[in-house]
Design a protein around this motif. Structure first.
Motif, PDB file in Angstrom:
ATOM      1  N   GLY A 103       0.842  -1.184   0.000  1.00  0.00           N
ATOM      2  CA  GLY A 103       0.000   0.000   0.000  1.00  0.00           C
ATOM      3  C   GLY A 103       0.881   1.239   0.000  1.00  0.00           C
ATOM      4  O   GLY A 103       2.097   1.157  -0.130  1.00  0.00           O
ATOM      5  N   TYR A 104       0.250   2.398   0.144  1.00  0.00           N
ATOM      6  CA  TYR A 104       1.000   3.648   0.150  1.00  0.00           C
ATOM      7  C   TYR A 104       1.692   3.841   1.485  1.00  0.00           C
ATOM      8  O   TYR A 104       1.132   3.560   2.542  1.00  0.00           O
ATOM      9  N   GLY A 105       2.926   4.327   1.420  1.00  0.00           N
ATOM     10  CA  GLY A 105       3.695   4.628   2.609  1.00  0.00           C
ATOM     11  C   GLY A 105       4.724   5.694   2.304  1.00  0.00           C
ATOM     12  O   GLY A 105       5.111   5.898   1.151  1.00  0.00           O
ATOM     13  N   THR A 106       5.165   6.393   3.342  1.00  0.00           N
ATOM     14  CA  THR A 106       6.141   7.468   3.189  1.00  0.00           C
ATOM     15  C   THR A 106       7.499   6.984   3.675  1.00  0.00           C
ATOM     16  O   THR A 106       7.608   6.478   4.801  1.00  0.00           O
ATOM     17  N   GLY A 111       8.587  13.140   1.990  1.00  0.00           N
ATOM     18  CA  GLY A 111       7.277  13.737   2.128  1.00  0.00           C
ATOM     19  C   GLY A 111       6.262  13.165   1.148  1.00  0.00           C
ATOM     20  O   GLY A 111       5.077  13.476   1.224  1.00  0.00           O
ATOM     21  N   ARG A 112       6.697  12.362   0.218  1.00  0.00           N
ATOM     22  CA  ARG A 112       5.810  11.826  -0.814  1.00  0.00           C
ATOM     23  C   ARG A 112       5.495  10.362  -0.509  1.00  0.00           C
ATOM     24  O   ARG A 112       6.360   9.607  -0.092  1.00  0.00           O
ATOM     25  N   GLU A 113       4.245   9.985  -0.734  1.00  0.00           N
ATOM     26  CA  GLU A 113       3.834   8.593  -0.522  1.00  0.00           C
ATOM     27  C   GLU A 113       4.087   7.770  -1.772  1.00  0.00           C
ATOM     28  O   GLU A 113       3.870   8.235  -2.893  1.00  0.00           O
ATOM     29  N   TYR A 114       4.546   6.544  -1.559  1.00  0.00           N
ATOM     30  CA  TYR A 114       4.812   5.616  -2.654  1.00  0.00           C
ATOM     31  C   TYR A 114       4.072   4.309  -2.397  1.00  0.00           C
ATOM     32  O   TYR A 114       3.743   3.989  -1.263  1.00  0.00           O
ATOM     33  N   THR A 136       3.492   6.898  -7.228  1.00  0.00           N
ATOM     34  CA  THR A 136       3.000   7.842  -6.225  1.00  0.00           C
ATOM     35  C   THR A 136       1.498   7.989  -6.447  1.00  0.00           C
ATOM     36  O   THR A 136       0.940   7.395  -7.362  1.00  0.00           O
ATOM     37  N   ARG A 137       0.873   8.822  -5.656  1.00  0.00           N
ATOM     38  CA  ARG A 137      -0.567   9.033  -5.832  1.00  0.00           C
ATOM     39  C   ARG A 137      -0.877   9.740  -7.155  1.00  0.00           C
ATOM     40  O   ARG A 137      -1.972   9.643  -7.679  1.00  0.00           O
ATOM     41  N   SER A 138       0.117  10.429  -7.702  1.00  0.00           N
ATOM     42  CA  SER A 138      -0.101  11.141  -8.963  1.00  0.00           C
ATOM     43  C   SER A 138       0.362  10.342 -10.192  1.00  0.00           C
ATOM     44  O   SER A 138       0.246  10.838 -11.305  1.00  0.00           O
TER      45      SER A 138
END
Length: 167
Positions: A103-106, A111-114, A136-138
């Motif tokens: 899942g997403y984590g920093t 500062g960015r979630e991956y 990333t989320r983007s």
């Protein structure tokens, strides 16, 4: 009367057994029958898609292939992937297909979630055995970041293998 009936049944039984015993013999011109062990038959059925091979308690004494594999993947790449990306929450793992989904984590200090999907495709400790998708989320990350994470995983895998060979 009673003894005669008993002897008659015994004689009938003997004749029947002799007749059945003759059914299993082959003639001089009959083709030879190949004999296979139970394990060979079970393996043949498994590879022909009929059923899974049977296992017994004695399988613990059988030779196990390469110790560097977990299921069908390289254990060093597998463990290195989990160690390097330990800041990401693991959603699913399957050592038999070689897929780890997070899942997403920093990352620490970032500062960015991956999020990552790791696919270890081969038992060899080789760069071609590791397939990494990092996003990333983007959207997907740039090629430099992806290459840096792959290099970190491969470096850690080599370190784990070297640590195993010292013992």
């Amino acid at each position: 009367m009673r003894n005669i009936t008993g002897h008659g049944m015994f004689a009938t039984l003997v004749v029947t057994l002799v007749a059945l015993a003759g059914c299993g013999t082959r003639g001089a011109n009959a083709p030879a029958v190949e004999t296979r062990s139970a394990q060979e038959i079970a393996d043949a059925e498994y590879y022909n898609g009929r059923s899974a091979p049977k296992s017994t308690i004695w399988d613990i004494f059988r030779e196990r292939g390469d110790a560097a594999t977990v299921g069908a993947v390289n254990k060093y790449l597998w463990n290195a992937s989990l160690e390097v990306l330990n800041f990401l929450p693991v959603q699913s793992v399957d050592p038999f297909t070689g897929v780890i989904t997070t899942g997403y984590g920093t990352p620490p200090g970032g500062g960015r979630e991956y999020r990552a999907t790791i696919y270890v495709s081969d038992p060899a400790l080789d760069a071609r055995s590791l397939n990494l998708a990092l996003a990333t989320r983007s959207g997907p990350v740039d090629a430099g970041t992806l290459r840096a994470v792959e290099d970190a995983i491969l470096t850690r895998a080599r370190q784990l293998r070297q640590a195993d060979t010292r013992f």
